[in-house]
Scaffold this active site. Structure first.
Site, mmCIF file in Angstrom:
data_model
loop_
_atom_site.group_PDB
_atom_site.id
_atom_site.type_symbol
_atom_site.label_atom_id
_atom_site.label_comp_id
_atom_site.label_asym_id
_atom_site.label_seq_id
_atom_site.Cartn_x
_atom_site.Cartn_y
_atom_site.Cartn_z
ATOM 1 N N LYS A 149 80.950 -11.767 51.983
ATOM 2 C CA LYS A 149 80.718 -12.835 51.009
ATOM 3 C C LYS A 149 82.033 -13.511 50.653
ATOM 4 O O LYS A 149 82.121 -14.737 50.603
ATOM 5 C CB LYS A 149 80.041 -12.272 49.747
ATOM 6 N N GLN A 171 76.876 -6.863 42.718
ATOM 7 C CA GLN A 171 76.289 -6.280 43.926
ATOM 8 C C GLN A 171 75.405 -5.080 43.571
ATOM 9 O O GLN A 171 75.834 -4.175 42.856
ATOM 10 C CB GLN A 171 77.422 -5.843 44.876
ATOM 11 N N ASP A 221 72.318 -15.228 42.183
ATOM 12 C CA ASP A 221 71.262 -14.446 42.835
ATOM 13 C C ASP A 221 69.876 -14.949 42.437
ATOM 14 O O ASP A 221 68.884 -14.639 43.094
ATOM 15 C CB ASP A 221 71.377 -12.963 42.418
#
Ligand code: NAD
Length: 292
Positions: free
Chosen positions: A55, A99, A122
């Protein structure tokens, strides 16, 4: 006989990243804004470490700012919540991603719900889930967005199609169903309690499989000519004692019947980070009230 199309997720993800790079340039030149994404990793999960590294690299490659916070597995929930609070207040940070999975002593839901919805790249915050279902501008979960982009690469107009989604998770099944409804599909959500799932799937012009059961969907479940998007990522024993990745769809069998199908790996997988980058740009635009 091979008359189906293999949907190339790697190539389409590269196109999405190119679009992000152009958008980032435009934001810099027209508004003096450099979007920034923070990824927070708690603990030492090896797979999570790889995701976070990828990422970061891909974020920088588009010209955006990228920061990582690596915290020890012993970090308290209070300390993590305090960090999220600081990032919420930092105007240079446009996107925050914590995460998953988090260590067991931390309540993941509480952490995710503390992220400012406008920085929630997200798209998991209940405010963003609500905005998605009522059709407001919002940050949409990445894997569902990627899955719909892949379906539209085959058929740009999904309107009126019978779409069947297998799976009803908050991460994939529910949000992809909302997106398909927005595309004017007739959406059926199948799940672990669905009766006679095979006949439900047989009605699908577009199938999205997000179950987590290796190769569950068989060739004779598929309507001839259907588009098949396989979200599943399952590790199974391969040759020479190694593991291999397979989807939720039996690729060999379904490819014979479908008009187009995503492979695993190389289908939906590469789209997820590309859509995360797209969300970071969208978050920056939303925070600065920039329309397009
Ligand atoms: P999940 O475990 O949260 O949800 C699975 C869903 O499948 C549930 O809603 C359940 O009702 C349904 N289900 C379970 N057994 C079933 C059965 N026998 N018949 C029909 N439905 C059944 O999983 P998830 O997070 O939604 O992920 C699904 C799959 O997608 C997994 O393989 C995961 O690894 C993969 N995934 C891939 C990406 C990506 O980037 N490509 C991202 C997220 C998830």
């Amino acid at each position: 006989m091979q008359n189906h199309r293999v949907i190339d997720g790697k190539a389409i993800a590269a196109q999405v990243r190119d679009g992000v790079t152009k958008d980032v340039e435009r934001l810099k030149s027209a508004h003096g804004i450099v979007p920034g994404l923070v990824v927070v990793l708690v603990g030492e999960d090896p797979a999570s470490k790889v995701y976070v590294k990828n990422k970061g690299e891909q974020t920088k490659a588009t010209g955006m700012n990228s920061w990582e916070h690596r915290l020890s597995a012993e970090t308290t929930e209070a300390d993590l919540l305090a960090l999220v609070g600081k990032l919420n207040a930092d105007p240079a940070v446009n996107g925050i991603l914590v995460q998953l999975p988090l260590p067991k002593h931390i309540n993941a839901e509480r952490v995710l719900n503390t992220i400012d919805p406008n920085k929630d790249v997200d798209g998991f915050h209940p405010v963003n889930v609500g905005r998605l279902w009522v059709g407001e501008r919002t940050l949409v979960p990445c894997t569902p967005t990627g899955s719909v982009i892949l379906a539209k690469s085959v058929q740009p107009n999904l309107s009126g199609m019978n779409a069947v989604v297998i799976g009803r998770s908050n991460i994939v099944g529910k949000p992809v169903s909302a997106l398909l409804l927005r595309e004017n599909c007739t959406v059926t959500i199948a799940h672990s309690r669905t009766r006679n799932i095979q006949s439900v799937v047989k009605g699908a012009d577009l199938l999205i499989a997000a179950v987590g059961i290796p190769e569950m969907v068989r060739g004779d479940w598929i309507k001839p000519g259907a588009i098949v998007i396989d979200v599943g990522i399952n590790r199974v024993p391969g040759e020479n004692g190694k593991t291999k990745l397979v989807g939720d769809v039996n690729y060999e069998e379904c490819a014979r019947v479908a008009s187009a199908i995503t492979p695993v790996p190389g289908g939906v997988g590469p789209m997820t980070i590309a859509c995360l980058l797209q969300n970071t740009v969208e978050a920056a635009k939303m925070q600065h009230a920039i329309k397009d």
